[in-house]
Design a protein around this motif. Structure first.
Motif, PDB file in Angstrom:
ATOM      1  N   PRO A   1     -15.380  10.221 -11.666  1.00  0.00           N
ATOM      2  CA  PRO A   1     -15.992  11.039 -13.114  1.00  0.00           C
ATOM      3  C   PRO A   1     -16.261  12.817 -12.851  1.00  0.00           C
TER       4      PRO A   1
ATOM      5  N   LYS B   1     -14.699   5.995 -27.334  1.00  0.00           N
ATOM      6  CA  LYS B   1     -14.752   5.764 -25.212  1.00  0.00           C
ATOM      7  C   LYS B   1     -16.266   6.249 -24.866  1.00  0.00           C
TER       8      LYS B   1
ATOM      9  N   ASP C   1     -11.473  10.530 -15.352  1.00  0.00           N
ATOM     10  CA  ASP C   1     -12.175   9.802 -16.249  1.00  0.00           C
ATOM     11  C   ASP C   1     -12.367  10.306 -18.297  1.00  0.00           C
TER      12      ASP C   1
ATOM     13  N   LYS D   1      -7.044   5.891  -9.879  1.00  0.00           N
ATOM     14  CA  LYS D   1      -8.593   5.779  -9.507  1.00  0.00           C
ATOM     15  C   LYS D   1      -9.236   7.018 -10.874  1.00  0.00           C
ATOM     16  N   VAL D   2     -10.129   6.615 -11.781  1.00  0.00           N
ATOM     17  CA  VAL D   2     -10.720   8.081 -12.295  1.00  0.00           C
ATOM     18  C   VAL D   2     -11.427   8.753 -11.329  1.00  0.00           C
TER      19      VAL D   2
ATOM     20  N   ARG E   1     -19.102   7.835 -22.600  1.00  0.00           N
ATOM     21  CA  ARG E   1     -18.956   8.812 -22.657  1.00  0.00           C
ATOM     22  C   ARG E   1     -19.045  10.325 -23.522  1.00  0.00           C
TER      23      ARG E   1
END
Ligand SMILES: *Cc1c(COP(=O)(O)O)cnc(C)c1O
Length: 351
Positions: free
Chosen positions: A129, A323, A108, A126-127, A325
């Motif tokens: 995390p 962004k 991510d 699909k990321v 996080r």
């Protein structure tokens, strides 16, 4: 928005490169450029190549450069692909190896170009995390997927995973291609190149932009078994057969031939990074241990965007990503010792 734009151009959100402002001279620590000039031998080779032969097209197969890189890494020429910067090599790789349908996987928090290429080429993704400490959760890459890409060391965190972890990911995904983006591997990591003979699904992508001080020349490369390189060639020869010009070919060749200069500058950057990281930690910053030519930092008392602005006013550019996080972190490229001393002083004044 223009009515003339294609549907894909309307819908994509292009990558935003770090700024290259010309309004004044900044201490520029925002795009991971190398503070040291290219090898003098590189500059001499480019000057020598600036001759009447520019009338002719360059060799489309880049044989001499590929042969040199192959020898450098203990591979065959057929296992080397070169392109106009590794961004181009990565874009070609997405087209060559990934499909719509089963999503490809990437972290991510990672190089922001991956989602852009995915959108441009209609590749589902699909990321995965990252863990709380920004490390890559290796087992999460064992699930069903259409391909995998991650940088090692990761960007913009600078976090590195050991070769055994990289190998585990490759080993568990033999039916699809695993791309390891090694833009920063020369700053202290162990390259996955040595796994190429063993795994037909491994593609290692590198660049001359960072560790070889040649961001302005635009040369990147991919290393992998012949089948993968042939796939990249098919894409290249469907878009532009001459991605490397004669000056870039000459300069890149000279760079690989000047190992002494490469080792010297690389070591200097690593030493500066480690010293600067220690100083910042002593000044109360949280510094994520880095194996790249940048560090990812935060401070508990002041927001990263504010630090970013204050540094900018003082003529120092670093990179801030608004962004999720990571919006309280700054990515700071490693410059010369003098530049880092200037930055350290500025940071101590600000916080
Ligand atoms: C800088 C960078 C690249 C691309 O570099 P080029 O200048 O296009 O060769 C690729 N991947 C990552 C993770 C990077 O940071």
């Amino acid at each position: 928005m223009s009515k003339y734009w294609s549907q894909v151009v309307r819908s994509i959100e292009p990558y935003v490169p770090g700024e290259q402002p010309k309004d004044k001279t900044y201490v520029k620590l925002n795009t991971n450029e190398n503070p040291y000039p290219p090898s003098p031998k590189v500059l001499a080779a480019i000057r020598e190549a600036a001759n009447e032969n520019l009338r002719l097209y360059p060799t489309p197969t880049c044989d001499e450069l590929r042969q040199c890189i192959a020898q450098y890494y203990g591979l065959a020429k057929e296992e080397v692909f070169v392109g106009n910067g590794s961004d181009e090599v990565l874009a070609f790789s997405f087209q060559a190896f990934f499909n719509p349908g089963i999503p490809i996987l990437f972290p991510d928090i990672t190089y922001s170009f991956y989602p852009v290429y995915s959108a441009l080429f209609h590749i589902d993704y699909k990321v995965v995390p990252l863990n709380g400490d920004f490390s890559i959760p290796v087992e999460q890459f064992f699930e069903n997927n259409g391909g995998i890409i991650f940088p090692n060391p990761n960007a913009p965190t600078g976090k590195y995973i050991p070769l055994e972890a990289v190998e585990a990911i490759i080993q568990r995904n033999t039916e699809q291609v695993v791309i390891v983006d090694e833009a920063y591997i020369d700053f202290g990591g162990e390259s996955a190149v040595k796994l190429i003979k063993k795994y037909s699904n491994l593609l290692v992508v590198q660049t001359l932009s960072k560790s070889r001080s040649l961001a302005g020349l635009r040369v990147g490369l991919a290393l992998g078994q012949k089948e993968l390189i042939d796939g990249l060639d098919r894409v290249k020869n469907s878009i532009n057969s001459y991605t490397l010009d004669q000056l870039a070919l000459a300069g890149a060749l000279a760079s690989f031939e000047d190992e002494k200069y490469f080792q010297e500058t690389r070591r200097k950057v690593i030493a500066t990074r480690d010293n600067f990281s220690a100083s910042l930690t002593a000044s109360g910053f949280n510094v994520i241990p880095s194996k790249a030519n940048f560090i990812f930092i935060s401070h508990s008392q002041m927001n990263a965007d504010e630090i970013y602005q204050r540094l900018r006013e003082k003529g120092i550019l670093v990179r801030y990503f608004k962004k999720p996080r990571i919006d309280n972190f700054l990515r700071v490229s490693i410059g010369s010792d003098e530049e880092m001393a200037t930055l350290l002083q500025a940071l101590n004044e600000i916080v």
